[in-house]
Design an enzyme around this catalytic site. Structure first.
Site, PDB file in Angstrom:
ATOM      1  N   GLN A  99      -8.697   5.767  18.868  1.00  0.00           N
ATOM      2  CA  GLN A  99      -8.358   7.175  19.056  1.00  0.00           C
ATOM      3  C   GLN A  99      -9.285   8.134  18.304  1.00  0.00           C
ATOM      4  OE1 GLN A  99      -3.924   6.163  18.411  1.00  0.00           O
ATOM      5  NE2 GLN A  99      -3.857   7.918  19.780  1.00  0.00           N
ATOM      6  N   HIS A 109      -4.011  -2.253  17.324  1.00  0.00           N
ATOM      7  CA  HIS A 109      -3.427  -0.989  17.790  1.00  0.00           C
ATOM      8  C   HIS A 109      -3.812  -0.792  19.268  1.00  0.00           C
ATOM      9  CE1 HIS A 109      -1.620   2.946  16.257  1.00  0.00           C
ATOM     10  NE2 HIS A 109      -1.734   3.092  17.556  1.00  0.00           N
ATOM     11  N   ASN A 136       0.901  -2.947  16.389  1.00  0.00           N
ATOM     12  CA  ASN A 136       1.474  -1.616  16.496  1.00  0.00           C
ATOM     13  C   ASN A 136       2.349  -1.526  17.739  1.00  0.00           C
ATOM     14  OD1 ASN A 136       1.576   1.320  15.752  1.00  0.00           O
ATOM     15  ND2 ASN A 136       0.825   1.475  17.850  1.00  0.00           N
ATOM     16  N   GLU A 137       3.597  -1.199  17.532  1.00  0.00           N
ATOM     17  CA  GLU A 137       4.530  -0.898  18.626  1.00  0.00           C
ATOM     18  C   GLU A 137       4.463  -1.835  19.823  1.00  0.00           C
ATOM     19  OE1 GLU A 137       4.261   3.160  19.840  1.00  0.00           O
ATOM     20  OE2 GLU A 137       4.720   3.940  17.867  1.00  0.00           O
TER      21      GLU A 137
HETATM   22  C1  GCO Z   1       1.934   5.123  18.552  1.00  0.00           C
HETATM   23  C2  GCO Z   1       0.687   5.366  18.735  1.00  0.00           C
HETATM   24  C3  GCO Z   1      -0.179   6.506  18.567  1.00  0.00           C
HETATM   25  C4  GCO Z   1       0.097   7.737  19.367  1.00  0.00           C
HETATM   26  C5  GCO Z   1       1.174   8.533  18.735  1.00  0.00           C
HETATM   27  C6  GCO Z   1       1.484   9.806  19.469  1.00  0.00           C
HETATM   28  O1  GCO Z   1       1.883   4.166  17.724  1.00  0.00           O
HETATM   29  O2  GCO Z   1       2.831   5.573  19.199  1.00  0.00           O
HETATM   30  O3  GCO Z   1       0.314   4.600  17.659  1.00  0.00           O
HETATM   31  O4  GCO Z   1      -1.361   5.898  18.932  1.00  0.00           O
HETATM   32  O5  GCO Z   1      -1.038   8.490  19.440  1.00  0.00           O
HETATM   33  O6  GCO Z   1       2.330   7.801  18.700  1.00  0.00           O
HETATM   34  O7  GCO Z   1       1.917   9.519  20.748  1.00  0.00           O
END
Ligand code: GCO
Length: 383
Positions: A18, A105, A149-150
């Site tokens: 990003q 990520h 990440n998520e």
């Molecule tokens: C997330 C993401 C980010 C996004 C942010 C805003 O982990 O959700 O890591 O990359 O940019 O959440 O939407």
């Protein structure tokens, strides 16, 4: 005045694709819309950016290492890039910023994506091998590691809604990918613990405060499925929090608006409900693990709502601490404006504005002063 615990970490979070620029991965190869190009050129300007983080009195910083840079061909690690990230880590430490490193990520090396991405049976092993390489390189410099990440956003966005590479819309593949991510996390956790058992390992989960009839489903599937599956294979929980949803808001959420005037909404059309973070934190208490808020923030180009957003969320976080939740840090998303995935560059999440028309000039927004005060005093003033 509300005081936070001693040694509380205050920072911001970013991710490699990003902001860094010049990365070739599954996103850049997916077409011009998905190519972040030079982004914020953070790859070359990280020192300047960390100076800004330091000037906000931060004492920690979360960032990610781009797998595609480190392992551009299967099994071949690029030593120059390993040295680059060593310089990044050292630059943080020189400024008194504790590094929190995310290993994955969302973006993938091209070879990995071509072999089937997370659907490849060997995918978790590939990720563990990458983990092992990275952690053995930086084990003496980095104490906090975030594996994934998520995963609870990644799997549905890429394999169910199909809005992100590889643009698949298949329920069964979504489940398969989720299971592969569980396995990848576990192998990665084991690899880290084998290298140095005292390193702290967690993952970042995106948890939402669900209200009304979607609560049972939302809590079970979205908030807790992954955490339950990884059982005791983690030392801390990284919480990314952005949403409060009822059935109606969940449907509305899918329609992204730009620059809405409603002061209850961010520029993305997301509802601002600071109380949500309190409920999500209280709900995570049952895991009995330390929690770092690894992301929380909003898109607000005019910076009209950001300072209040941070103060209000901090109040609710403080209330959760009083409620017995072991919260050890807060990372605002994000340090800089950046490439917001398929929305590209219009959403402005940064405490620091990037002027994309003028040499990527960094311009601290007024809210960054407010955040700097909170970080400096480890307190928030309530009126
Ligand atoms: C997330 C993401 C980010 C996004 C942010 C805003 O982990 O959700 O890591 O990359 O940019 O959440 O939407």
């Amino acid at each position: 005045m509300l005081k936070f615990p001693d040694k509380f970490y205050w920072g911001t979070a970013t991710s490699a694709y990003q902001i860094e620029g010049g990365i070739k991965n599954d996103w850049s190869e997916a077409g011009p819309h998905y190519d972040a190009g030079i982004a914020c050129d953070h790859y070359n300007r990280f020192e300047e950016d960390f100076d800004l983080a330091k000037s906000m009195n931060n004492n920690a910083h979360r960032f990610s290492i781009e797998w595609a840079r480190i392992e551009p061909e299967e099994g071949k690690f690029n030593q120059n890039e390993i040295e680059h990230y060593r310089r990044v880590i050292l630059a943080l430490k020189q400024r008194g910023l504790e590094p929190f490193v995310t290993l994955y990520h969302w973006t993938l090396p091209v070879w990995f994506a071509e072999q089937g991405g997370w659907l490849d049976p060997k995918a978790p092993e590939y990720f563990a091998r990458f983990t092992e390489k990275i952690v053995s390189e930086y084990k003496d410099l980095v104490r906090f590691w975030i594996t994934l990440n998520e995963p609870n956003i990644y799997a549905p966005s890429c394999y169910l809604q199909g809005v992100w590479p590889p643009f698949v819309k298949n329920f069964f593949k979504t489940i398969k990918v989720a299971k592969q991510l569980v396995k990848a996390h576990k192998l990665s956790f084991e690899a880290i613990k084998k290298i140095a058992p005292d390193l702290q390992v967690g993952l970042a989960t995106n948890n939402t405060w669900f209200k009304g009839i979607i609560k049972v489903f939302g809590d079970y599937v979205y908030n807790h499925w992954f955490l339950k599956k990884i059982e005791n294979n983690y030392d801390f929980i990284g919480l990314n929090h952005y949403f409060t949803h009822s059935l109606l808001s969940a449907v509305n959420h899918l329609k992204v608006r730009q620059n809405t005037k409603n002061n209850q909404l961010t520029d993305m059309g997301w509802r601002i409900i600071p109380e949500g973070i309190y409920h999500v934190l209280m709900d995570l208490k049952k895991y009995n693990k330390p929690i770092y808020i690894t992301e929380n923030g909003l898109a607000d180009a005019k910076d009209e709502k950001r300072a209040k957003f941070i103060i209000d969320h901090s109040k609710w976080i403080h209330k959760a601490i009083e409620g017995g939740v072991d919260i050890k840090g807060y990372f605002y998303w994000s340090l800089l404006d950046n490439f917001e995935w398929d929305k590209r560059f219009w959403p402005r999440f940064g405490l620091i504005e990037i002027n994309y028309n003028n040499n990527l000039k960094r311009i601290p927004r007024p809210s960054s002063k407010v955040y700097a005060e909170i970080c400096k005093n480890n307190t928030i003033n309530i009126l």
